[in-house]
Design a protein around this motif. Structure first.
Motif, PDB file in Angstrom:
ATOM      1  N   ASN A 240      -2.062  -0.585  -0.066  1.00 60.00           N
ATOM      2  CA  ASN A 240      -3.076   0.277   0.540  1.00 60.00           C
ATOM      3  C   ASN A 240      -3.951   0.953  -0.502  1.00 60.00           C
ATOM      4  N   VAL A 241      -3.322   1.397  -1.590  1.00 59.12           N
ATOM      5  CA  VAL A 241      -4.077   2.093  -2.636  1.00 59.12           C
ATOM      6  C   VAL A 241      -5.104   1.161  -3.266  1.00 59.12           C
ATOM      7  N   LEU A 242      -4.696  -0.088  -3.516  1.00 60.09           N
ATOM      8  CA  LEU A 242      -5.610  -1.077  -4.096  1.00 60.09           C
ATOM      9  C   LEU A 242      -6.776  -1.359  -3.150  1.00 60.09           C
ATOM     10  N   VAL A 243      -6.466  -1.571  -1.870  1.00 62.59           N
ATOM     11  CA  VAL A 243      -7.509  -1.846  -0.882  1.00 62.59           C
ATOM     12  C   VAL A 243      -8.448  -0.660  -0.741  1.00 62.59           C
ATOM     13  N   LEU A 244      -7.886   0.549  -0.724  1.00 61.70           N
ATOM     14  CA  LEU A 244      -8.704   1.759  -0.636  1.00 61.70           C
ATOM     15  C   LEU A 244      -9.687   1.846  -1.787  1.00 61.70           C
ATOM     16  N   GLY A 245      -9.204   1.595  -3.008  1.00 60.66           N
ATOM     17  CA  GLY A 245     -10.077   1.655  -4.179  1.00 60.66           C
ATOM     18  C   GLY A 245     -11.156   0.593  -4.151  1.00 60.66           C
TER      19      GLY A 245
END
Length: 319
Positions: free
Chosen positions: A284-289
């Motif tokens: 999720n963090v990667l996709v958010l960024g």
């Protein structure tokens, strides 16, 4: 009442009826757990946009308001056994007071200085809660849900419907602000605060009002989370991811219109829930960024701004 208002309230009514029907006919509980999170972020993104979007004051303190809402509910349950509606109302009242205090202390700051101050607010409140043993301190606290009331079969279904009500409330307030003199004043100070002051716009009063309303809504949204998780601890309640994710959802959807944060929250929230189930929550963090960088570079005004641009280009092509 205008045609747009009639359409909005009709759509809101249909939405609430659909949510209620869903609680009565869907047996699988996962859609309610996932849907609650998505609705929660819609309400947070809309509330954030009142100050961060309309007024242009980027607030990184969403997690502070959300966490205070969580612990206001925890305290009321432990001390008085307060019902959920009272928890939400108390959270909203405390959030309004926090917003007013934050406004008085920081709204004369501008730009990055205001944003840093809101981060400091999160750290201060989290440290205070961590050392407050009555609400569990650093170890956290277990919350026992009361018996669910009809017409819902379990508490998660009821929380899902309650969060839907909070979404409608937040969107209605945001929509009213945008279409009123308050929204026009906030837009003026966002574009040029000094020029707005010179033309008689009560900038400080409007910023305080935006801070109070935004804070009250974010705390109210946080209050049901204690019952949703049946557990609360400072690290989770005041997690900075709430601030970053809420900001990203608003920017991706677009802050120039009340519907922008809704679109961004649905898009990003649904994507995160699907990734959590299919791959891993860490992705999720990667996709958010990636999504945030993509929209900041390619569509700085968000999805709403991109749609408006495409419509404008189409009209020019027709001419």
């Amino acid at each position: 009442m205008t045609r747009n208002s009639i359409a909005f309230w009709t759509g809101s009514t249909v939405f609430l009826v659909a949510v209620f029907v869903m609680t009565q006919v869907v047996g699988n509980q996962y859609p309610f757990f996932a849907g609650y999170v998505i609705l929660q972020f819609i309400a947070l993104a809309v509330a954030w946009s009142i100050l961060g979007g309309y007024a242009g004051y980027v607030n990184f303190g969403t997690s502070a308001f959300f966490g205070v809402g969580v612990y206001a509910a925890v305290f009321l349950v432990k001390a008085f056994g307060a019902p959920l509606p009272l928890q939400i109302l108390a959270g909203a009242a405390i959030g309004a007071l926090m917003g007013f205090a934050l406004g008085l202390l920081t709204l004369r700051m501008q730009g990055i200085f205001f944003s840093i101050a809101t981060i400091a607010l999160t750290i201060i409140i989290e440290t205070t809660i961590t050392n407050w043993r009555y609400v569990g301190g650093a170890a956290g606290i277990q919350i026992q849900r009361p018996a669910v009331t009809a017409p819902f079969d379990n508490y998660v279904q009821m929380l899902f419907f309650v969060q839907a009500l909070l979404v409608v409330l937040a969107v209605a307030i945001s929509r009213y602000i945008q279409n009123s003199w308050i929204g026009r004043g906030l837009q003026a100070l966002r574009d040029d605060e000094l020029a707005a002051e010179c033309t008689g716009v009560p900038t400080l009063r409007l910023k305080l009002l935006a801070c109070v309303i935004s804070g009250a809504l974010m705390c109210a949204v946080g209050a049901p989370a204690a019952m949703y998780l049946q557990y609360a601890d400072p690290a989770s309640a005041f997690n900075l991811n709430y601030s970053v994710t809420t900001l990203a959802m608003s920017l991706i959807g677009g802050t120039a219109h009340w519907s922008g944060p809704i679109i961004g929250a649905i898009l990003l929230g649904t994507t995160q829930q699907l990734l959590t189930v299919t791959i891993s929550s860490e992705v999720n963090v990667l996709v958010l960024g990636l999504m945030l960088v993509l929209f900041v570079v390619g569509a700085p005004e968000g999805i709403i701004g991109l749609i408006r641009k495409l419509r404008g280009d189409r009209k020019e092509g027709e001419v």
